[in-house]
Design an enzyme around this catalytic site. Structure first.
Site, PDB file in Angstrom:
ATOM      1  N   LYS A  48       0.914  -1.070  -0.060  1.00  0.00           N
ATOM      2  CA  LYS A  48       0.003   0.019   0.208  1.00  0.00           C
ATOM      3  C   LYS A  48       0.824   1.397   0.033  1.00  0.00           C
ATOM      4  O   LYS A  48       0.556   2.147  -0.860  1.00  0.00           O
ATOM      5  CB  LYS A  48      -1.177   0.089   1.162  1.00  0.00           C
ATOM      6  CG  LYS A  48      -1.979  -1.144   1.132  1.00  0.00           C
ATOM      7  CD  LYS A  48      -2.889  -1.057   2.398  1.00  0.00           C
ATOM      8  CE  LYS A  48      -3.891  -2.127   2.274  1.00  0.00           C
ATOM      9  NZ  LYS A  48      -4.781  -2.184   3.644  1.00  0.00           N
ATOM     10  N   ALA A  64      -0.827   1.027   6.717  1.00  0.00           N
ATOM     11  CA  ALA A  64      -0.968  -0.138   7.687  1.00  0.00           C
ATOM     12  C   ALA A  64      -2.056  -1.092   7.198  1.00  0.00           C
ATOM     13  O   ALA A  64      -3.051  -0.725   6.357  1.00  0.00           O
ATOM     14  CB  ALA A  64      -1.545   0.528   8.996  1.00  0.00           C
ATOM     15  N   ASP A  65      -2.041  -2.188   7.611  1.00  0.00           N
ATOM     16  CA  ASP A  65      -2.864  -3.305   7.380  1.00  0.00           C
ATOM     17  C   ASP A  65      -2.671  -4.244   8.466  1.00  0.00           C
ATOM     18  O   ASP A  65      -1.941  -4.596   9.271  1.00  0.00           O
ATOM     19  CB  ASP A  65      -2.402  -3.968   6.226  1.00  0.00           C
ATOM     20  CG  ASP A  65      -3.642  -5.072   5.636  1.00  0.00           C
ATOM     21  OD1 ASP A  65      -4.579  -4.331   4.899  1.00  0.00           O
ATOM     22  OD2 ASP A  65      -3.888  -6.107   5.805  1.00  0.00           O
ATOM     23  N   THR A  66      -4.161  -4.602   8.943  1.00  0.00           N
ATOM     24  CA  THR A  66      -4.400  -5.412  10.095  1.00  0.00           C
ATOM     25  C   THR A  66      -4.887  -6.872   9.676  1.00  0.00           C
ATOM     26  O   THR A  66      -5.900  -6.957   8.692  1.00  0.00           O
ATOM     27  CB  THR A  66      -5.521  -4.663  10.741  1.00  0.00           C
ATOM     28  OG1 THR A  66      -4.939  -3.597  11.255  1.00  0.00           O
ATOM     29  CG2 THR A  66      -5.749  -5.450  12.360  1.00  0.00           C
TER      30      THR A  66
END
Length: 187
Positions: A48, A64-66
């Site tokens: 991203k 960010a990625d969760t």
């Protein structure tokens, strides 16, 4: 600075750090073959950030990625209320892991990390789960719940960074931003 995320929760948390920024959503697909949750969270955050940095090479970009994991099972964002119910049913009375990968790109330099938090849900009745699923709160969240909202009532225990479960681990974010020369809290 650019936040490469459309998440209102990430936007609010970053704004609380006193950092001026704008939002540019990457449009990067979140479906990847990687099954290790920590690697997946880190990989998605990096993809991203890189996607947005291509169009904004002079900006500091943070992404960010969760990823939510229950054992070997990865729980993404539920497609509908029924899937949301099924996710919360699987999490009820059990401990799962929340991983958030964060990547910062600045001046051609890339830094990142992954935070892990263990979350234990209390035992839940089918009625409680149905009520929560009907709120719609979990539909746009990995794992199908929002700890910062009504979903907090589902949780019995958190081991680790609360802001990580919200989707933006502030301790990691602050370290990465400072490393990229970004002033936090008016420094």
């Amino acid at each position: 600075m650019i936040l490469a995320s459309g998440s209102p929760r990430r936007r609010d948390l970053l704004a609380n750090l006193g950092v001026p920024f704008r939002v540019v959503v990457s449009g990067e697909a979140e479906d990847r073959p990687e099954r290790d949750p920590a690697r997946l969270a880190g990989e998605l955050a990096t993809l991203k950030a890189r996607a947005v940095a291509q169009s904004h090479p002079d900006a500091v970009v943070i992404a960010a990625d969760t990823v939510v994991a229950l054992g070997e099972e990865l729980l993404g964002k539920p497609a509908d209320e029924a899937e949301n119910w099924a996710f919360v049913r699987r999490l009820a009375g059990r401990t799962h892991q929340v991983y958030t990968g964060v990547t910062v790109l600045s001046g051609g330099q890339e830094s990142g990390g992954v935070e892990r938090t263990d979350v234990t849900f209390r035992a839940l009745t089918d009625g409680e789960i149905a009520h929560y699923a009907r709120t719609g709160e979990g539909l746009d969240k990995a794992g199908g719940y929002g700890i910062q909202g009504v979903g907090m009532a589902l949780v019995a225990r958190i081991d680790g960074d609360y802001s990580n479960v919200v989707g933006f681990p502030l301790t990691l974010v602050i370290r990465l931003l400072r490393g990229a020369g970004v002033a936090v809290w008016g420094e």
